[in-house]
Design a protein around this motif. Structure first.
Motif, PDB file in Angstrom:
ATOM      1  N   LYS A  40     -14.121   3.489  -2.179  1.00 25.31           N
ATOM      2  CA  LYS A  40     -13.373   4.757  -2.181  1.00 25.31           C
ATOM      3  C   LYS A  40     -12.729   5.001  -3.545  1.00 25.31           C
ATOM      4  O   LYS A  40     -12.629   6.133  -4.012  1.00 25.31           O
ATOM      5  N   ASP A  94     -13.358  -0.723  -5.105  1.00 26.19           N
ATOM      6  CA  ASP A  94     -12.369  -1.433  -4.292  1.00 26.19           C
ATOM      7  C   ASP A  94     -13.093  -2.057  -3.108  1.00 26.19           C
ATOM      8  O   ASP A  94     -14.162  -1.603  -2.689  1.00 26.19           O
ATOM      9  N   TYR A 105     -11.995  -3.685   0.726  1.00 21.06           N
ATOM     10  CA  TYR A 105     -10.885  -3.768   1.663  1.00 21.06           C
ATOM     11  C   TYR A 105      -9.621  -3.187   1.031  1.00 21.06           C
ATOM     12  O   TYR A 105      -8.503  -3.638   1.264  1.00 21.06           O
ATOM     13  N   GLY A 106      -9.833  -2.170   0.188  1.00 22.53           N
ATOM     14  CA  GLY A 106      -8.717  -1.471  -0.433  1.00 22.53           C
ATOM     15  C   GLY A 106      -8.167  -2.112  -1.681  1.00 22.53           C
ATOM     16  O   GLY A 106      -7.222  -1.584  -2.282  1.00 22.53           O
ATOM     17  N   ASN A 144      -6.868   4.072   5.140  1.00 18.40           N
ATOM     18  CA  ASN A 144      -7.592   3.663   3.927  1.00 18.40           C
ATOM     19  C   ASN A 144      -7.133   2.316   3.390  1.00 18.40           C
ATOM     20  O   ASN A 144      -7.258   2.038   2.196  1.00 18.40           O
ATOM     21  N   PHE A 145      -6.572   1.481   4.265  1.00 20.54           N
ATOM     22  CA  PHE A 145      -6.246   0.118   3.860  1.00 20.54           C
ATOM     23  C   PHE A 145      -7.526  -0.684   3.651  1.00 20.54           C
ATOM     24  O   PHE A 145      -7.553  -1.617   2.867  1.00 20.54           O
ATOM     25  N   ALA A 146      -8.560  -0.329   4.376  1.00 22.18           N
ATOM     26  CA  ALA A 146      -9.772  -1.143   4.404  1.00 22.18           C
ATOM     27  C   ALA A 146     -10.976  -0.366   3.881  1.00 22.18           C
ATOM     28  O   ALA A 146     -12.047  -0.396   4.457  1.00 22.18           O
ATOM     29  N   SER A 147     -10.794   0.317   2.784  1.00 19.97           N
ATOM     30  CA  SER A 147     -11.883   1.096   2.213  1.00 19.97           C
ATOM     31  C   SER A 147     -12.803   0.215   1.376  1.00 19.97           C
ATOM     32  O   SER A 147     -12.420  -0.866   0.926  1.00 19.97           O
ATOM     33  N   LYS A 167       0.836  -1.205   0.000  1.00 21.38           N
ATOM     34  CA  LYS A 167       0.000   0.000   0.000  1.00 21.38           C
ATOM     35  C   LYS A 167       0.872   1.257   0.000  1.00 21.38           C
ATOM     36  O   LYS A 167       0.581   2.250  -0.692  1.00 21.38           O
ATOM     37  N   GLU A 171      -8.591   1.519   8.905  1.00 20.77           N
ATOM     38  CA  GLU A 171      -9.585   2.510   8.509  1.00 20.77           C
ATOM     39  C   GLU A 171      -8.932   3.875   8.292  1.00 20.77           C
ATOM     40  O   GLU A 171      -9.203   4.561   7.304  1.00 20.77           O
TER      41      GLU A 171
END
Length: 736
Positions: free
Chosen positions: A354, A364, A366-367, A348-351, A121, A345
């Motif tokens: 987004k 996406d 979970y990113g 933004n790893f788990a968006s 990421k 959160e």
């Protein structure tokens, strides 16, 4: 000879079992279960111990490679040559076409390295590209979407409190083979059998009588029809007032909408689709509704189907309306010693939603953007077209849908670099192949998994052996590419990259220790004397710590993050999916069968097929079919047949399996190799995902289960034809 034994843990799949590694003269020679590990207590599987063969595999990639001809034609090169060329090409593309001309794709194995997971990421952020792809679209994207829509977040995931439940309804999961997913429990067999030993019941809903279903109460269902089954469960639960009125009134909105909707789905109306007798549905619904503690859990089988998100929403609805939510034995948010969810959160790893793909507008999850979009995004001209890619431990040509199209797209990239253990069917199209370390050649900690343990636990591990050959950790490679591009390093934020250019930067161990020490289990840098740090785990508890034998239960309000702190049951997206579901035909004449996947004890996706222990010479890839279906088609054991869908056609070898219900066939995924792994190539087989062509637009999940298919024999002998005609004649006689 110097022999040492080291405590470590397995990072092939989610249970993360404790192991003892035997090292002779610096070489890993054996792995065995660690009976003293407090988390797994001696549990292990054959894949875990076979990892020693992967580490020492003569086909493993151990030096950087430069492509010199067609796909798969490489020659060794130096790290400097490879990294300089990759960095220069990425920088040229970035300058000429913008950051969106570059993309990153991360597979399953690197996600089990906290450093690779975070730095993947970071690398994308440093490049400035939003295009971060991954395999979640072939696994749990619809589950993540349901979490986000229902609870307002998707990093902190609820898990089933199986050790304390009285009734477990399991749909589309086979933990006797694949353990569990989105929940970490190496003792799942013990916990599931414990339900029955306490006088409770375990129902396993599956189109196949799986190894798990054989142990408990199997409820056969037609593939891909889970949503109809769950709608009928809710019909009974709500219609017979078996729901928790107080919980529903306090914590949900839109309940009345669904109470009216489910009236349309009595078990008698859905049995034609599901194949489940109405009295069975009513018994299960009443058992759940009358139980003091009950929970519904589903996974890959319910996620990777045409209505995966709706199916996951309906599963949660059963838990919600019965009040089995943040309640002992129900649907719980696990206590975590590390604030993984909060971090994911915030960074933004788990968006969810987004970022969306440029051409097909897929979200996406979970990113991770969906692999299914990758070929189109590479081949479609315009602003944001992908021209360069870094792939980390992935093989989407085999594991993603429509891999045939992806190979064409990969060949058109101006720079394709890959970090991996092997040359596989995807990265053989790369310009540069870079050797990665295995899990036993790096330090690690389950930072990214800490909030999903059935028994909240944590540990760290040092590397067991030094990296073999010229292998390097993924994060080091990504960081080096960024440095050579003049970006300072692979870091998430600009201020970090500014400091990195001046020689001040955070390494993975620094980040991990910071998260450990500031979490609920941490020492707060000495302020909490009973807490932990990386160093303390390593020195005082090398096998790790179990913090709680049973999950502590927090407040409902603390886990619902929607604006009004309520669960929006009538989200318009759910209603739209329901309308789409009702419009689907019961049968498709051209494709009368439904294909599902099948987890095998000796396989893990596509990357462990080169181990002699897991892939003996006699092992073969088979399509599993009910004997009666086979007889009608004129197929006998080991016959060849053409398996076709609207997405493509492959040739398969069949095996007659009475575990399959009529009308459903099962094909293990991850086969059909043509890479640099000789044993895997020799095993033959076909790539099941070549048949997959549909994507659920709501979540971006690839439809890999319940695919409508047609099966035709390649050749029929006279005896087989005669036998098939007799079976068909008998069937006609019985109907008339």
């Amino acid at each position: 000879m110097t022999t040492v034994e080291k405590s470590t843990y397995c990072r092939i799949c989610e249970p993360q079992c404790g192991l003892i590694a035997t090292v002779e003269n610096g070489k890993l020679v054996k792995l065995r279960a660690d009976k003293d590990d407090p988390h797994s207590k001696g549990f292990f599987c054959t894949k875990g111990v076979a990892m020693a063969e992967v580490v020492n595999d003569p086909d493993r990639l151990l030096t950087p490679m430069k492509r010199v001809g067609g796909p798969g034609e490489f020659e060794p090169c130096s790290w400097d040559e490879a990294l300089d060329a990759i960095a220069a090409s990425f920088q040229r593309l970035r300058s000429a076409h913008g950051p969106t001309s570059l993309a990153v794709h991360e597979g399953n194995p690197p996600y089990f390295s906290y450093a690779a997971a975070f730095w993947g990421k970071n690398f994308a952020a440093a490049l400035g590209t939003p295009w971060f792809y991954g395999v979640n679209s072939e696994d749990g994207a619809s589950r993540v979407a349901a979490f986000k829509m229902l609870y307002g977040h998707c990093a902190h995931m609820p898990i089933p409190d199986i050790p304390r439940t009285d009734v477990l309804l399991m749909i589309g999961a086979n933990p006797w083979v694949s353990k569990m997913s989105f929940v970490h429990d190496p003792r799942v067999r013990e916990h599931m059998t414990g339900v029955v030993e306490r006088g409770g019941r375990v129902f396993v809903v599956d189109p196949r009588e799986t190894q798990t279903a054989k142990v408990f109460e199997h409820v056969p269902i037609r593939a891909g029809q889970d949503a109809f089954f769950l709608l009928s469960l809710l019909h009974v639960i709500l219609g017979e007032d078996l729901y928790d009125k107080e919980f529903v009134a306090r914590w949900t909105t839109g309940f009345e909408v669904w109470r009216q909707i489910v009236k349309r789905f009595p078990p008698e109306a859905t049995s034609e689709r599901t194949g489940i007798a109405p009295e069975v549905v009513r018994e299960i619904a009443r058992t759940i509704g009358n139980a003091r503690r009950a929970v519904v859990y589903g996974r890959t089988g319910t996620c990777t189907q045409e209505f995966g998100t709706l199916t996951n929403v309906l599963q949660d609805f059963v838990n919600i309306v019965t009040g089995n939510f943040q309640r002992e034995g129900g649907w719980l948010w696990a206590w975590s010693p590390v604030e993984t969810a909060y971090l994911a959160e915030k960074l933004n790893f788990a968006s969810f939603g987004k970022v969306r793909t440029r051409v097909d507008n897929l979200p996406d999850s979970y990113g991770f953007l969906p692999s299914s979009a990758l070929a189109t995004e590479i081949l479609t001209p315009g602003e944001g077209q992908i021209r360069g890619m870094m792939m980390i431990g992935s093989n989407p040509v085999v594991t993603g849908p429509q891999g045939q199209k992806l190979t064409e797209a990969l060949e058109s990239l101006e720079m394709f670099a890959a970090i991996d253990l092997y040359m596989n069917e995807t990265n053989k199209h790369a310009h540069y192949l870079l050797p990665a370390t295995t899990m036993y050649e790096r330090e690690d900690a389950p930072i990214q998994f800490a909030n999903r343990y059935m028994r909240p636990s944590f540990r760290v591990t040092d590397k067991v052996i030094e990296p073999m050959g010229q292998a390097r950790e993924e994060w080091e490679v990504l960081d080096d590419v960024c440095k050579r591009m003049g970006l300072g390093g692979a870091h998430m934020f600009g201020i970090e990259r500014w400091f990195a250019k001046r020689g001040i930067e955070m390494k993975p161990r620094h980040m991990a220790d910071l998260l450990i020490r500031t979490g609920k289990g941490g020492d707060l840098f000495g302020l909490r004397r009973s807490g932990w740090s990386w160093k303390k785990y390593a020195e005082k508890a090398p096998r790790g710590v179990v913090f709680h034998e049973e999950m502590p239960i927090g407040s409902v309000r603390s886990v619902i993050k929607t604006k009004d702190r309520k669960i929006p049951m009538a989200d318009p997206r759910f209603i739209a999916e329901l309308e789409r579901l009702e419009a689907t035909p019961v049968e498709i004449a051209e494709y009368p069968l439904r294909m599902i996947g099948l987890r095998e004890m000796n396989s893990h996706n596509s990357w462990m097929h080169n181990s002699p222990r897991l892939m003996p010479d006699k092992r073969r890839h088979h399509l599993h079919i009910n004997p009666e279906d086979a007889a009608v088609l004129g197929l006998a054991e080991d016959d060849l047949a053409n398996l076709a869908s609207e997405g493509g056609q492959i040739e398969v070898q069949v095996t007659l399996n009475p575990e399959m219900i009529r009308g459903t066939v099962a094909l293990p995924h991850g086969w059909g190799h043509a890479g640099g792994w000789q044993r895997a190539n020799a095993a033959g087989g076909s790539t099941s995902n070549f048949l997959a062509s549909r994507v659920e637009a709501l979540s971006g999940i690839s439809v890999l289960n319940g695919i409508p298919v047609r099966l035709d024999p390649v050749a029929r002998s006279a005896d087989v034809v005669a036998a098939a005609e007799d079976v068909a004649a008998d069937a006609v006689a019985q109907r008339t």
